[in-house]
Write a protein that holds these residues in place. Structure first.
Motif, PDB file in Angstrom:
ATOM      1  N   ILE A 259       0.882  -1.317  -0.210  1.00  0.00           N
ATOM      2  CA  ILE A 259       0.020   0.016   0.016  1.00  0.00           C
ATOM      3  C   ILE A 259       0.835   1.010  -0.094  1.00  0.00           C
ATOM      4  N   ILE A 260       0.541   2.063  -0.669  1.00  0.00           N
ATOM      5  CA  ILE A 260       1.239   3.359  -0.962  1.00  0.00           C
ATOM      6  C   ILE A 260       0.265   4.622  -0.986  1.00  0.00           C
ATOM      7  N   GLY A 261      -1.082   4.491  -0.645  1.00  0.00           N
ATOM      8  CA  GLY A 261      -1.915   5.823  -0.877  1.00  0.00           C
ATOM      9  C   GLY A 261      -3.204   5.381  -0.176  1.00  0.00           C
ATOM     10  N   GLY A 262      -4.277   5.956  -0.638  1.00  0.00           N
ATOM     11  CA  GLY A 262      -5.643   5.873  -0.149  1.00  0.00           C
ATOM     12  C   GLY A 262      -6.644   5.080  -1.151  1.00  0.00           C
ATOM     13  N   TRP A 263      -7.968   5.220  -0.575  1.00  0.00           N
ATOM     14  CA  TRP A 263      -8.656   4.146  -1.203  1.00  0.00           C
ATOM     15  C   TRP A 263      -9.008   4.754  -2.721  1.00  0.00           C
ATOM     16  N   GLY A 264      -9.466   3.724  -3.449  1.00  0.00           N
ATOM     17  CA  GLY A 264     -10.030   3.847  -5.098  1.00  0.00           C
ATOM     18  C   GLY A 264     -10.762   2.653  -5.564  1.00  0.00           C
ATOM     19  N   LEU A 265     -11.309   2.734  -6.356  1.00  0.00           N
ATOM     20  CA  LEU A 265     -11.999   1.779  -7.437  1.00  0.00           C
ATOM     21  C   LEU A 265     -10.880   0.794  -7.734  1.00  0.00           C
ATOM     22  N   SER A 266     -10.947  -0.468  -7.759  1.00  0.00           N
ATOM     23  CA  SER A 266      -9.978  -1.527  -7.857  1.00  0.00           C
ATOM     24  C   SER A 266      -9.987  -1.728  -9.423  1.00  0.00           C
ATOM     25  N   THR A 267      -9.049  -2.257  -9.908  1.00  0.00           N
ATOM     26  CA  THR A 267      -9.210  -2.837 -11.519  1.00  0.00           C
ATOM     27  C   THR A 267     -10.473  -3.642 -11.608  1.00  0.00           C
ATOM     28  N   ASN A 268     -10.558  -4.544 -10.995  1.00  0.00           N
ATOM     29  CA  ASN A 268     -11.636  -5.490 -11.108  1.00  0.00           C
ATOM     30  C   ASN A 268     -13.023  -4.738 -10.920  1.00  0.00           C
ATOM     31  N   GLY A 269     -12.956  -3.862  -9.880  1.00  0.00           N
ATOM     32  CA  GLY A 269     -14.376  -3.206  -9.717  1.00  0.00           C
ATOM     33  C   GLY A 269     -14.611  -2.146 -10.708  1.00  0.00           C
ATOM     34  N   ALA A 270     -13.727  -1.563 -11.538  1.00  0.00           N
ATOM     35  CA  ALA A 270     -13.917  -0.721 -12.536  1.00  0.00           C
ATOM     36  C   ALA A 270     -14.527  -1.786 -13.770  1.00  0.00           C
ATOM     37  N   LEU A 271     -14.030  -3.157 -13.781  1.00  0.00           N
ATOM     38  CA  LEU A 271     -14.468  -3.915 -14.831  1.00  0.00           C
ATOM     39  C   LEU A 271     -16.003  -4.439 -14.480  1.00  0.00           C
ATOM     40  N   VAL A 272     -16.027  -4.663 -13.421  1.00  0.00           N
ATOM     41  CA  VAL A 272     -17.678  -4.982 -12.728  1.00  0.00           C
ATOM     42  C   VAL A 272     -18.630  -3.707 -13.229  1.00  0.00           C
ATOM     43  N   LEU A 273     -18.162  -2.640 -12.756  1.00  0.00           N
ATOM     44  CA  LEU A 273     -19.145  -1.317 -13.015  1.00  0.00           C
ATOM     45  C   LEU A 273     -19.542  -1.436 -14.529  1.00  0.00           C
ATOM     46  N   GLU A 274     -18.266  -1.555 -15.323  1.00  0.00           N
ATOM     47  CA  GLU A 274     -18.588  -1.466 -16.900  1.00  0.00           C
ATOM     48  C   GLU A 274     -19.264  -2.651 -17.497  1.00  0.00           C
ATOM     49  N   LYS A 275     -19.036  -3.693 -16.857  1.00  0.00           N
ATOM     50  CA  LYS A 275     -19.873  -5.011 -17.406  1.00  0.00           C
ATOM     51  C   LYS A 275     -21.316  -4.946 -16.863  1.00  0.00           C
TER      52      LYS A 275
END
Length: 471
Positions: A259-275
């Motif tokens: 970990i180097i920073g704060g929270w954000g949408l994961s790569t898989n999370g972005a794919l889930v939203l797109e699909k």
């Protein structure tokens, strides 16, 4: 002259009057006594009950169930005897015996083994863990992948067991080469400290697979100095059909993420939203296209509008038959056809749901048309209106609200169906779920499942409220 033939209560001729003769006939063939007593339906039920039961027992070799066949046969004899005396008994005992045979065979055919739910519960642990820890959000992080070469099988010139990486980290293997199934000790030094460390295996063409132990992926945490150690088994990373006697270069792969920073949408999370957006779009477009065809078809599939002439009645039967046939075909099967026809992707899913929705909505719409008040139709017809004017001015005003309610309901169904069309290549979130399942990406599947549950529950609530307003 009097006739020896009387009429049974159901209207069929009764040719037997002697209880003993009726019972004797049922001894020879189940249901024969009942048949000659004029109870043809009861006779057919008993005959097929015994015949199907014997066929099932022979097919599944369930000889212990012959007891129930004997019971049905004896009950059939007793029933024929009583019926000839005008005493009608309940058929529940024979029905119960038949159901016992059918469900016993069903239990065997479907290989139901409740003990497996407990004995193999550990296999569900990764999936449950993924559901409880969905890969939807993540902290900003950085990753590294490092490999230590390993040869399968050994050659005359194997690689070094010690691999020094950029930055000074090292990977040390207990031996540089071996065979599939060998035990291998892996040590790492100089990696990122106090960081989750996954062990993977890379085959000669670069395909990566998780290394597991007792069904669980091997995940370690490096110590304060960045060191770790683990024992692994050399996996079968190359299909047996492609395996040769020549040495092949594999590698132990070390994956670390910190970990180097704060929270954000994961790569898989972005794919889930797109699909998920694609899934909703598939359902929306399919429902919209279906309405265009289903509305006009519903009027020619309504008997009350098409029974005025032999030709229109024939059209009614043809359209209604086609709708029933198409509706009986599962949308997944239709999707397979369109995947072959137009290729992988959401267009195949749209077409599959469109075809199925036309049939489903056409039937629902036509049944609503058949239940309308016929008074306005008679009034418009008396004024000299033609068939088209009758539909527009007397039918449509009565069916608009129910049509909208059915359409919303169908869209709700299509959203659910579009989530699994991807299993056969029809686009949507199901396509990702299949890929993640093959890769054992349970956290990503958890994110997809939670998204589906939330979206479907929300749409279910909205559609229910909308239908309440319309109906």
């Amino acid at each position: 002259m009097s006739s020896s033939t009387e009429t049974a209560p159901n209207g069929h001729p009764q040719r037997v009057h002697n209880p003993w003769l009726a019972a004797g006939l049922s001894v020879i063939i189940p249901g024969l006594g009942q048949f000659l007593l004029g109870l043809w339906g009861r006779a057919a039920a008993l005959f097929f009950s015994v015949g199907v039961s014997i066929a099932i027992i022979i097919w599944q070799q369930l000889t212990g169930l012959y007891f129930f066949v004997a019971f049905i046969w004896l009950w059939n004899i007793w029933d024929a005897f009583n019926l000839a005396r005008n005493v009608k008994r309940s058929y529940f005992p024979a029905l119960l015996a038949t159901l016992i045979i059918i469900y016993s065979a069903g239990w065997v055919i479907t290989e139901i083994e409740p003990a497996k739910l407990f004995a193999q519960a550990h296999r569900a642990a990764p999936i449950v863990n993924g559901m409880l820890n969905p890969d939807f959000l993540e902290r900003e992080s950085e990753s590294r992948k490092d490999r230590g070469p390993f040869e399968v099988p050994c050659s005359d010139n194997p690689p070094d067991a010690l691999t020094t990486l950029d930055g000074g980290a090292t990977i040390t293997l207990s031996k540089p080469c071996g065979e599939v199934g060998d035990q291998l000790h892996v040590e790492g030094n100089g990696f990122w400290p106090n960081t989750p460390t996954e062990l993977w295996w890379a085959n000669p063409i670069g395909q990566e697979q998780r290394l597991t132990q007792d069904g669980q992926q091997i995940v370690l945490t490096s110590d304060d100095s960045g060191a770790f150690a683990a024992d692994i088994t050399v996996p079968q990373a190359v299909p047996l059909s492609h395996q040769t006697e020549e040495s092949q270069s594999h590698a132990v792969q070390i994956n670390q993420t910190r970990i180097i920073g704060g929270w954000g949408l994961s790569t898989n999370g972005a794919l889930v939203l797109e699909k998920m957006a694609e899934t909703l779009a598939i359902a929306l477009m399919a429902t919209s296209f279906a309405i265009i065809f289903a509305v006009p078809l519903s009027f020619v599939a309504a008997r009350n509008l098409m029974s005025g002439h032999p030709w229109t009645l024939a059209i009614y039967y043809v359209v209604r038959t086609i709708l029933n046939i198409v509706r009986s075909i599962e949308s997944l099967i239709i999707a397979i056809v369109f995947v072959v026809w137009v290729g992988l992707g959401p267009f195949a899913g749209v077409m599959a749901l469109t075809v199925h929705s036309i049939a489903a909505l056409g039937k629902l719409y036509s049944e609503q048309v058949e239940n309308i008040d016929f008074g306005p139709i008679e009034a418009v017809r008396a004024a000299g209106a033609n068939w088209y004017q009758i539909v527009v001015y007397a039918v449509l005003p009565q069916v608009v609200a129910p049509f909208l309610a059915f359409t919303i309901y169908r869209w709700d169904i299509n959203v659910r169906m579009s989530t699994i069309l991807g299993f056969v290549g029809g686009g949507g979130i199901g396509f990702l779920i299949v890929q993640w399942q093959r890769l054992s990406e349970w956290e990503a599947i958890g994110a997809a499942f939670w998204s589906i549950m939330v979206i479907v529950a929300l749409l279910d609530y909205v559609s229910a409220k909308a239908r309440e307003k319309l109906v």
